[in-house]
Each structure stands twice: as structure tokens, then as C-alpha cells.
Motif scaffolding. Structure first.
Motif, PDB file in Angstrom:
ATOM      1  N   THR A  38      -4.609  26.970  -2.135  1.00 43.12           N
ATOM      2  CA  THR A  38      -4.148  26.264  -3.620  1.00 43.12           C
ATOM      3  C   THR A  38      -4.749  24.903  -3.589  1.00 43.12           C
ATOM      4  O   THR A  38      -4.944  24.130  -2.528  1.00 43.12           O
ATOM      5  CB  THR A  38      -2.786  26.466  -3.732  1.00 43.12           C
ATOM      6  OG1 THR A  38      -1.965  25.578  -2.782  1.00 43.12           O
ATOM      7  CG2 THR A  38      -2.260  27.754  -3.835  1.00 43.12           C
ATOM      8  N   ASP A  39      -4.849  24.476  -4.995  1.00 45.06           N
ATOM      9  CA  ASP A  39      -5.381  23.072  -5.002  1.00 45.06           C
ATOM     10  C   ASP A  39      -4.243  22.193  -4.934  1.00 45.06           C
ATOM     11  O   ASP A  39      -3.154  22.593  -5.038  1.00 45.06           O
ATOM     12  CB  ASP A  39      -6.546  22.797  -6.188  1.00 45.06           C
ATOM     13  CG  ASP A  39      -5.572  23.396  -7.502  1.00 45.06           C
ATOM     14  OD1 ASP A  39      -4.293  23.363  -7.518  1.00 45.06           O
ATOM     15  OD2 ASP A  39      -6.478  23.393  -8.437  1.00 45.06           O
ATOM     16  N   THR A  40      -4.314  20.841  -5.285  1.00 44.42           N
ATOM     17  CA  THR A  40      -3.541  19.688  -5.297  1.00 44.42           C
ATOM     18  C   THR A  40      -2.109  20.118  -6.504  1.00 44.42           C
ATOM     19  O   THR A  40      -0.956  19.739  -6.522  1.00 44.42           O
ATOM     20  CB  THR A  40      -3.702  18.507  -5.675  1.00 44.42           C
ATOM     21  OG1 THR A  40      -4.649  18.457  -6.690  1.00 44.42           O
ATOM     22  CG2 THR A  40      -4.436  18.254  -4.213  1.00 44.42           C
ATOM     23  N   SER A  41      -2.679  20.974  -7.682  1.00 42.86           N
ATOM     24  CA  SER A  41      -1.827  21.195  -8.510  1.00 42.86           C
ATOM     25  C   SER A  41      -1.267  22.525  -8.269  1.00 42.86           C
ATOM     26  O   SER A  41      -0.437  23.033  -9.094  1.00 42.86           O
ATOM     27  CB  SER A  41      -2.370  21.054 -10.112  1.00 42.86           C
ATOM     28  OG  SER A  41      -3.678  22.213  -9.958  1.00 42.86           O
ATOM     29  N   GLU A  43      -2.646  25.420  -8.066  1.00 41.11           N
ATOM     30  CA  GLU A  43      -3.609  26.565  -8.504  1.00 41.11           C
ATOM     31  C   GLU A  43      -4.401  27.316  -7.437  1.00 41.11           C
ATOM     32  O   GLU A  43      -4.726  26.564  -6.596  1.00 41.11           O
ATOM     33  CB  GLU A  43      -4.398  26.232  -9.542  1.00 41.11           C
ATOM     34  CG  GLU A  43      -3.853  25.639 -10.838  1.00 41.11           C
ATOM     35  CD  GLU A  43      -3.022  26.544 -11.520  1.00 41.11           C
ATOM     36  OE1 GLU A  43      -3.623  27.906 -11.838  1.00 41.11           O
ATOM     37  OE2 GLU A  43      -1.857  26.270 -11.829  1.00 41.11           O
ATOM     38  N   VAL A  45      -7.347  28.904  -5.356  1.00 41.22           N
ATOM     39  CA  VAL A  45      -8.587  28.517  -5.250  1.00 41.22           C
ATOM     40  C   VAL A  45      -9.379  29.920  -4.922  1.00 41.22           C
ATOM     41  O   VAL A  45      -9.019  30.395  -3.891  1.00 41.22           O
ATOM     42  CB  VAL A  45      -9.021  27.349  -4.136  1.00 41.22           C
ATOM     43  CG1 VAL A  45     -10.355  27.089  -3.971  1.00 41.22           C
ATOM     44  CG2 VAL A  45      -8.323  26.044  -4.407  1.00 41.22           C
ATOM     45  N   ALA A  48     -12.749  30.671  -1.939  1.00 40.40           N
ATOM     46  CA  ALA A  48     -12.721  29.512  -0.834  1.00 40.40           C
ATOM     47  C   ALA A  48     -13.158  30.194   0.555  1.00 40.40           C
ATOM     48  O   ALA A  48     -12.797  31.345   0.767  1.00 40.40           O
ATOM     49  CB  ALA A  48     -11.620  28.926  -0.342  1.00 40.40           C
ATOM     50  N   TYR A  82     -14.754  24.660   0.219  1.00 41.23           N
ATOM     51  CA  TYR A  82     -14.945  25.224  -1.136  1.00 41.23           C
ATOM     52  C   TYR A  82     -15.809  24.243  -1.777  1.00 41.23           C
ATOM     53  O   TYR A  82     -15.614  22.925  -1.548  1.00 41.23           O
ATOM     54  CB  TYR A  82     -13.675  25.547  -1.967  1.00 41.23           C
ATOM     55  CG  TYR A  82     -14.062  26.173  -3.275  1.00 41.23           C
ATOM     56  CD1 TYR A  82     -14.367  27.391  -3.226  1.00 41.23           C
ATOM     57  CD2 TYR A  82     -13.853  25.499  -4.298  1.00 41.23           C
ATOM     58  CE1 TYR A  82     -14.519  28.224  -4.439  1.00 41.23           C
ATOM     59  CE2 TYR A  82     -14.130  25.967  -5.702  1.00 41.23           C
ATOM     60  CZ  TYR A  82     -14.417  27.374  -5.851  1.00 41.23           C
ATOM     61  OH  TYR A  82     -14.725  28.043  -6.722  1.00 41.23           O
ATOM     62  N   TYR A  85     -14.634  20.330  -2.753  1.00 44.19           N
ATOM     63  CA  TYR A  85     -13.411  20.203  -2.135  1.00 44.19           C
ATOM     64  C   TYR A  85     -13.677  19.660  -1.034  1.00 44.19           C
ATOM     65  O   TYR A  85     -14.758  20.141  -0.440  1.00 44.19           O
ATOM     66  CB  TYR A  85     -12.324  21.302  -2.123  1.00 44.19           C
ATOM     67  CG  TYR A  85     -11.915  21.646  -3.518  1.00 44.19           C
ATOM     68  CD1 TYR A  85     -10.594  21.378  -3.700  1.00 44.19           C
ATOM     69  CD2 TYR A  85     -12.588  22.584  -4.273  1.00 44.19           C
ATOM     70  CE1 TYR A  85      -9.880  21.674  -5.115  1.00 44.19           C
ATOM     71  CE2 TYR A  85     -11.877  22.891  -5.453  1.00 44.19           C
ATOM     72  CZ  TYR A  85     -10.666  22.479  -5.717  1.00 44.19           C
ATOM     73  OH  TYR A  85     -10.162  23.021  -7.029  1.00 44.19           O
TER      74      TYR A  85
END
Length: 96
Positions: A38-41, A43, A45, A48, A82, A85
Motif C-alpha cells: 500500500t502507499d502512504t494513504s 491505497e 499499489v 509493484a 514501483y 516510489y
């Protein structure tokens, strides 16, 4: 006849030693790693790359950010990357 028996015995011992070494190599602790990227929020990815360092063994994350990677050494490391990132290298240390 005694010389032939000695040669056969040596070959059998060599074969036994080879089998023992093969079993030791295949018995090295490997496992399956699963996870969600997941990303920092929070969500997922999608797509990846997850790669076992030092090998060509890898996979990509699915639509939910999930991945499964098999034949990972318990003392190995994986790298998650990814485009856009910062790549992260993670020590497995027996984690699943």
C-alpha cells in the motif's frame, strides 16, 4: 573380484555422499511470503515488483496490492519497487 568389490563400494559411498549433500541443499529453509503493498494513504499499489534479492525469483502485486512469493529463504531479503516510489528492501527473518 576383490578389486571390483572395492570399486563398487567406493561408488556406493560416493553416491551416498552425493545424496546427503543434495538433501542438505534442498532442505535449506525456504517459505512462502504473502503481503499487501500500500502507499502512504493506505491505497493498494497495483503492479509493484517483489523480488528475492540475489535471485530471479519475483512476482508483482495484484489489483488489491496483494502478492505471494514462494521459495524465499528464511534468512533472505526481498525488494519491493514501483515506478515513482522509493524501493524498499525488507529482511525476511522467518516472516511469512
Amino acid at each position: 573380484m576383490k578389486k571390483e568389490t572395492c570399486i563398487i563400494a567406493k561408488r556406493l559411498w560416493s553416491l551416498l555422499l552425493f545424496c546427503m549433500l543434495t538433501l542438505q541443499i534442498t532442505a535449506q529453509q525456504t517459505g512462502t511470503i504473502t503481503g499487501v503493498i500500500t502507499d502512504t494513504s493506505g491505497e493498494p499499489v497495483i503492479g509493484a515488483s517483489v523480488l528475492v534479492n540475489g535471485t530471479s525469483n519475483g512476482t508483482i502485486s495484484d489489483l488489491n496490492g496483494a502478492f505471494t512469493l514462494t521459495h524465499v529463504p528464511n534468512n533472505g531479503t526481498i525488494t519491493v519497487s514501483y515506478i515513482g516510489y522509493i524501493s524498499q528492501t525488507i529482511s525476511v527473518n522467518g516472516k511469512k
